[in-house]
Design an enzyme around this catalytic site. Structure first.
Site, PDB file in Angstrom:
ATOM      1  N   CYS A 125       0.833  -0.967  -0.127  1.00  0.00           N
ATOM      2  CA  CYS A 125       0.139  -0.021  -0.053  1.00  0.00           C
ATOM      3  C   CYS A 125       0.771   1.221   0.044  1.00  0.00           C
ATOM      4  O   CYS A 125       1.828   1.365   0.805  1.00  0.00           O
ATOM      5  CB  CYS A 125      -0.860  -0.110   1.153  1.00  0.00           C
ATOM      6  SG  CYS A 125      -1.521   1.735   1.690  1.00  0.00           S
TER       7      CYS A 125
ATOM      8  N   CYS B 189       0.329   3.464   3.061  1.00  0.00           N
ATOM      9  CA  CYS B 189       0.913   2.984   4.213  1.00  0.00           C
ATOM     10  C   CYS B 189       2.312   3.235   4.107  1.00  0.00           C
ATOM     11  O   CYS B 189       3.123   3.574   5.192  1.00  0.00           O
ATOM     12  CB  CYS B 189       0.665   1.662   4.333  1.00  0.00           C
ATOM     13  SG  CYS B 189      -0.763   0.924   4.115  1.00  0.00           S
TER      14      CYS B 189
ATOM     15  N   CYS C 174      -3.152 -20.892  26.727  1.00  0.00           N
ATOM     16  CA  CYS C 174      -3.451 -21.324  25.406  1.00  0.00           C
ATOM     17  C   CYS C 174      -3.630 -19.988  24.293  1.00  0.00           C
ATOM     18  O   CYS C 174      -4.469 -19.169  24.732  1.00  0.00           O
ATOM     19  CB  CYS C 174      -4.843 -22.061  25.366  1.00  0.00           C
ATOM     20  SG  CYS C 174      -5.470 -22.040  23.810  1.00  0.00           S
TER      21      CYS C 174
ATOM     22  N   CYS D   3      -6.962 -19.579  22.777  1.00  0.00           N
ATOM     23  CA  CYS D   3      -7.781 -19.130  23.858  1.00  0.00           C
ATOM     24  C   CYS D   3      -7.741 -17.742  24.044  1.00  0.00           C
ATOM     25  O   CYS D   3      -8.636 -16.944  24.124  1.00  0.00           O
ATOM     26  CB  CYS D   3      -7.877 -19.784  25.145  1.00  0.00           C
ATOM     27  SG  CYS D   3      -7.773 -21.654  25.178  1.00  0.00           S
TER      28      CYS D   3
END
Length: 442
Positions: free
Chosen positions: A56, A59, A190, A193
């Site tokens: 980009c 960017c 985790c 998680c």
């Protein structure tokens, strides 16, 4: 071979230079899905994060100002960057569809603000300091934006949206409940998680509101509460199971985004929810109670009983009942009135005196309404409600923004209507003149 090799090396070096927006020596923190939750979501710091793509051009032009702003804000506000082209799922979680996208993660990490300011280092720093002042003001007033399960609370702050479940409370909270439960079994270490945590929390809040607490989301730390986890054969993390009273738990097979979780929860709610009651508008209190607690109230104005009889009216009510069942997970209110019984309401909707049966969908909170333009049939009403569900269809203000007068009426007895009985008059002592007699003879 040497020119070819040098060309390849030059191409590789150019590729590296394009992709290497930020280095470890910069004050900009490069983030990925595994570090994002730990560094940003679980942090008390204010974060400004750029979601970019290496190819980009905008960017690339922003990079030096982003680095300069990060250096100016060092130790005050955290400045990060995510390669959203490489980590599409992370960008997708926050609705990133263009580059660069800048978001401010403040008190409520699950609801970042979109940065709309200039792309200079000065503008970025000023926006960061403004957001920091707001964060401090919120903390002084007692507001908290922490996002861990142990601190996830509803807007009222009285209950947790993600319910912490343990070996001790699981049976009482889940198995003995009439509500449907989605339960996540997780481990604190985790990574998957941790990535799920903000999605689970955001979904819990939305599901709680949209099902009025009839579907609930819980979480079990399976490393601590091993009895309940082993009971349900939890071996990997996160494991999500669906619990319905009197049934064996079911493995959740859907996606892990908040949208996927919410959609599954609403399906579960729809499967278990009773069909909304179709009520006759008998007084103002009944209308307000039904409509103020619902996003929409669907109101049918049915022909007078003398025009249709009981069978005709029941056929219209059957159509409305079928649509109420079809859209029951929307938790809309469903009402009807006989033509002429609520003339002020009809006038405010612009349907008074003609065109029965008619239907309107009313948002009482916004005092807006939309009228059914198609046929009063399953197909016609379904198309009308489907358009409203996706935010299409024209609306108008109800009665100038004021609730019209709702009259108190007697409930329909379910029978055919009867014409008023004529009174018998005794005309034996009435003298008629000759002209009247002649008219009768004619």
């Amino acid at each position: 071979m040497k020119p070819l090799l040098s060309g390849v090396l030059l191409g590789c070096s150019l590729l590296v230079s394009v992709q290497a927006f930020y280095s470890p020596s910069d004050d900009v923190v490069e983030l990925n899905p595994s570090s994002f939750n730990r560094e940003v979501i679980q942090s008390d710091n204010l974060w400004l994060i750029e979601f970019y793509a290496p190819w980009c051009g905008h960017c690339q032009r922003l990079t030096p100002d982003w680095k300069k702003a990060a250096t100016a804000l060092k130790g005050i506000v955290k400045v990060g960057a995510v390669d959203a082209d490489q980590h599409k799922s992370l960008g997708g979680q926050y609705g990133v569809s263009g580059f660069p996208t800048i978001k401010i993660f403040g008190g409520n990490k699950n609801k970042p603000e979109q940065y709309q300011g200039g792309r200079t280092s000065q503008a970025i720093v000023e926006a960061a300091m403004s957001a920091l002042r707001e964060l401090v003001k919120d903390r002084l007033s007692g507001k908290s934006g922490s996002s861990g399960y142990s601190k996830q609370q509803s807007e009222g702050g009285s209950e947790k949206d993600v319910v912490e479940l343990t070996d001790d409370n699981f049976d009482k909270m889940v198995l003995h409940s009439d509500d449907v439960w989605l339960v996540e079994f997780f481990a604190p270490w985790c990574g998957h998680c941790k990535n799920l945590e903000p999605e689970w929390a955001a979904a819990a809040s939305a599901v709680k509101e949209q099902t009025k607490g009839k579907v609930r989301l819980g979480a079990v730390d399976a490393t601590v509460h091993q009895a309940v986890s082993s009971r349900y054969g939890v071996r990997g993390f996160p494991t999500i199971k669906i619990f319905r009273k009197g049934e064996e738990p079911e493995d959740y097979q859907g996606g892990r985004s908040r949208r996927d979780i919410i959609e599954r929860a609403l399906d579960l709610f729809s499967d278990n929810a009773p069909v909304p009651e179709l009520l006759e508008i008998l007084n103002e209190d009944l209308l307000k109670k039904t409509c103020e607690d619902s996003q929409l109230c669907i109101i049918g104005i049915l022909p007078h009983i003398l025009d249709t009889g009981a069978s005709g009216r029941n056929s219209y009510l059957d159509v409305m009942a079928k649509l109420a069942d079809k859209y029951k997970k929307k938790m809309w209110g469903w009402l009807w009135a006989e033509a002429g019984s609520q003339m002020d309401l009809e006038a405010s909707l612009g349907i008074g005196g003609f065109g029965y049966p008619a239907m309107a969908a009313i948002n009482l909170r916004k005092m807006k309404f939309a009228l059914l333009k198609g046929s009063f049939s399953e197909t016609g009403i379904h198309e009308f409600l489907r358009e409203l569900s996706v935010g299409r269809g024209s609306t108008a203000t109800l009665g100038g923004g004021v609730l019209p007068k709702i009259h108190s009426v007697e409930a329909w007895d379910g029978k055919d209507g009867q014409l008023p009985e004529e009174e018998d008059y005794d005309l034996s002592d009435v003298e008629l003149d000759d002209d009247f007699d002649k008219k009768i003879e004619l």
